[in-house]
Design a protein around this motif. Structure first.
Motif, PDB file in Angstrom:
ATOM      1  N   UNK A  98       1.011  -1.194  -0.047  1.00  0.00           N
ATOM      2  CA  UNK A  98       0.420  -0.248   0.397  1.00  0.00           C
ATOM      3  C   UNK A  98       0.760   1.004  -0.117  1.00  0.00           C
ATOM      4  N   UNK A  99       0.748   2.033  -0.739  1.00  0.00           N
ATOM      5  CA  UNK A  99       1.220   3.024  -0.625  1.00  0.00           C
ATOM      6  C   UNK A  99       1.998   4.809  -0.023  1.00  0.00           C
ATOM      7  N   UNK A 100       2.668   4.770   0.828  1.00  0.00           N
ATOM      8  CA  UNK A 100       2.816   5.111   1.599  1.00  0.00           C
ATOM      9  C   UNK A 100       2.065   6.825   2.312  1.00  0.00           C
ATOM     10  N   UNK A 101       1.275   7.155   0.485  1.00  0.00           N
ATOM     11  CA  UNK A 101       0.654   8.598   0.879  1.00  0.00           C
ATOM     12  C   UNK A 101      -1.649   7.978   1.135  1.00  0.00           C
ATOM     13  N   UNK A 102      -1.268   6.586   1.074  1.00  0.00           N
ATOM     14  CA  UNK A 102      -2.417   6.581   1.704  1.00  0.00           C
ATOM     15  C   UNK A 102      -2.942   5.579   3.403  1.00  0.00           C
ATOM     16  N   UNK A 103      -3.830   6.090   3.890  1.00  0.00           N
ATOM     17  CA  UNK A 103      -3.539   5.291   4.684  1.00  0.00           C
ATOM     18  C   UNK A 103      -4.428   4.661   5.444  1.00  0.00           C
ATOM     19  N   UNK A 104      -3.870   3.754   5.957  1.00  0.00           N
ATOM     20  CA  UNK A 104      -5.003   2.023   5.862  1.00  0.00           C
ATOM     21  C   UNK A 104      -6.229   2.907   6.629  1.00  0.00           C
ATOM     22  N   UNK A 105      -7.701   1.982   6.684  1.00  0.00           N
ATOM     23  CA  UNK A 105      -8.454   2.838   8.352  1.00  0.00           C
ATOM     24  C   UNK A 105      -9.014   1.594   8.255  1.00  0.00           C
ATOM     25  N   UNK A 106      -9.269   0.032   7.667  1.00  0.00           N
ATOM     26  CA  UNK A 106      -9.662  -1.257   8.251  1.00  0.00           C
ATOM     27  C   UNK A 106      -8.967  -2.402   7.004  1.00  0.00           C
TER      28      UNK A 106
END
Length: 133
Positions: free
Chosen positions: A83-91
């Motif tokens: 997952x790219x570092x500019x995205x934050x996992x929410x779930x």
């Protein structure tokens, strides 16, 4: 957004020992751990409804570092698998990770690629995915 928050609070499962909601200081500490600012929708989501429980999906939390939903741990795992570092996992889900962008858009990442389905905000995602499952 306020109607979704109300829907979430009314629909949540009752639990004997739930998590506490974070405060702004907790969120600042999480941002320092992640080295990335939290998008505005995620901040409000964490402050208002991160203590609620529905079905099998468990969005990230920030108040208990030992929880399997603790945001820094979930983020590290998601980023490790592509997952790219500019995205934050929410779930985390059986299908991958739901992630939020800096513009508050939610997308699903599976096998290191972003899927086409997106939601314009975490509130749309919560109503259409989290509560619906």
């Amino acid at each position: 957004m306020e109607d979704v928050i109300e829907l979430l609070q009314e629909s949540a499962e009752s639990v004997a020992f739930g998590l506490e909601l974070p405060d702004e200081d907790d969120l600042v500490m999480i941002e320092e751990e992640l080295f990335i600012p939290l998008p505005s929708d995620l901040r409000l989501f964490l402050l208002e409804v991160s203590n609620l429980i529905f079905g099998s999906l468990e969005p990230v939390t920030v108040t208990d570092p030992q929880a399997h939903t603790h945001l820094p741990e979930v983020a590290a795992n998601a980023w490790d698998i592509g997952v790219p570092r500019n995205l934050i996992p929410i779930c985390e889900s059986p299908n991958g990770y739901y992630c939020i962008s800096e513009t508050n858009e939610i997308s699903l990442w599976q096998a290191s690629q972003q899927q086409e389905e997106t939601w314009p905000s975490i509130w749309h995602w919560a109503k259409e995915v989290w509560v619906a499952i």
